[in-house]
Design an enzyme around this catalytic site. Structure first.
Site, PDB file in Angstrom:
ATOM      1  N   ASP A   8       0.818  -1.213   0.000  1.00 32.30           N
ATOM      2  CA  ASP A   8       0.000   0.000   0.000  1.00 32.30           C
ATOM      3  C   ASP A   8       0.855   1.268   0.000  1.00 32.30           C
ATOM      4  O   ASP A   8       0.356   2.351  -0.286  1.00 32.30           O
ATOM      5  CB  ASP A   8      -0.919   0.022   1.222  1.00 32.30           C
ATOM      6  CG  ASP A   8      -2.012  -1.039   1.151  1.00 32.30           C
ATOM      7  OD1 ASP A   8      -2.093  -1.748   0.128  1.00 32.30           O
ATOM      8  OD2 ASP A   8      -2.778  -1.162   2.122  1.00 32.30           O
ATOM      9  N   GLU A 104      -9.710  -1.426  -2.046  1.00 32.40           N
ATOM     10  CA  GLU A 104     -10.517  -2.243  -1.144  1.00 32.40           C
ATOM     11  C   GLU A 104     -11.116  -1.421   0.003  1.00 32.40           C
ATOM     12  O   GLU A 104     -12.133  -1.789   0.580  1.00 32.40           O
ATOM     13  CB  GLU A 104      -9.680  -3.384  -0.563  1.00 32.40           C
ATOM     14  CG  GLU A 104      -8.503  -2.932   0.280  1.00 32.40           C
ATOM     15  CD  GLU A 104      -7.693  -4.084   0.851  1.00 32.40           C
ATOM     16  OE1 GLU A 104      -8.116  -5.247   0.693  1.00 32.40           O
ATOM     17  OE2 GLU A 104      -6.635  -3.813   1.450  1.00 32.40           O
TER      18      GLU A 104
END
Length: 249
Positions: A8, A104
């Site tokens: 990330d 997500e």
């Protein structure tokens, strides 16, 4: 002594975390591979990617041309607007398809994060997943409004672990080697409480409590158009390699 490692790329204090480049590379490759199916069926393509609190893994591939739009955790999006944009993108495309990358951790306007499971992991995080499915359902439902009354079907794919398997790319082969050596040098020098980092193109280290003192997320004002639901950039001059990943929001 700490080494930043997360796809990330949301560890504060460093421009780069191990795994990020490979994740971006895989996402671009997989998205491009799926284009033929989207084009042959003239559909919307919804790809759910990693990104719990930060949308870098959706932003960079979109900026690189892998997708038309992206929705990220930092901005709750309007599904009606997304449908309108994707419908226009599809209409302009000679192959009649359009693509959106969905982090997500992305959230509908007025909604919250979508969890696949209620059970939490060792760090207290519930498993995210399912926002791509919900986006796909809503796009199909709303699409007739922007397509002369005809429904547009969706190719819905969760990229998941496909982007974090296999061999690392060049950057993720070089940076970990350098980080490891930097960390070992600090340990041998009896220097502790430090985080090895890559900042402004150079290797360095900083206090490890930087990790918990702030958050690293996409700077919406500087890098994301909430109207167009895609990366925004005025100039690349003197910007770092990954453009928006050196700032903490």
């Amino acid at each position: 002594v700490g080494i930043p490692k997360t796809m990330d790329n949301d560890v504060p204090g460093t421009d780069y975390c191990i795994g990020f480049s490979t994740c971006i590379t895989r996402t671009i490759q997989l998205t491009n591979s799926l284009r033929t199916s989207a084009g042959s069926h003239e559909r919307f393509m919804v790809l759910e990617v990693f990104g719990r609190y930060a949308g870098f893994t959706a932003m960079l591939p979109t900026m690189a041309g892998a997708a038309n739009r992206c929705v990220i955790p930092e901005h709750k999006f309007n599904i009606e607007r997304l449908t309108e944009l994707l419908s226009a993108d599809r209409k302009r495309n000679p192959s009649h398809y359009s693509t959106v990358l969905v982090s997500e951790g992305a959230m509908f306007e007025g909604g919250e994060m979508v969890f696949e499971k209620e059970a939490a992991d060792a760090f207290g995080h519930k498993k995210l997943g399912g926002i791509g499915d919900l986006v796909s359902e809503e796009l199909t439902h709303i699409s007739p409004k922007y397509n002369n009354g005809k429904k547009i079907e969706v190719i819905n794919q969760k990229l998941g672990y496909l982007v974090r398997c296999g061999d690392p790319d060049a950057i993720d082969s070089i940076v970990p080697m350098a980080y490891g050596n930097l960390a070992l040098d600090l340990i041998l020098g009896k220097i502790h409480g430090r985080l090895v980092v890559l900042k402004n193109g150079r290797y360095d280290n900083m206090p490890i409590d930087t990790v918990t003192s702030t958050k690293k997320v996409v700077n919406i004002k500087e890098h994301y158009s909430t109207e167009r639901l895609r990366p925004h950039y005025a100039s690349f001059e003197m910007r770092p390699l990954f453009i928006m990943t050196s700032e903490m929001g």
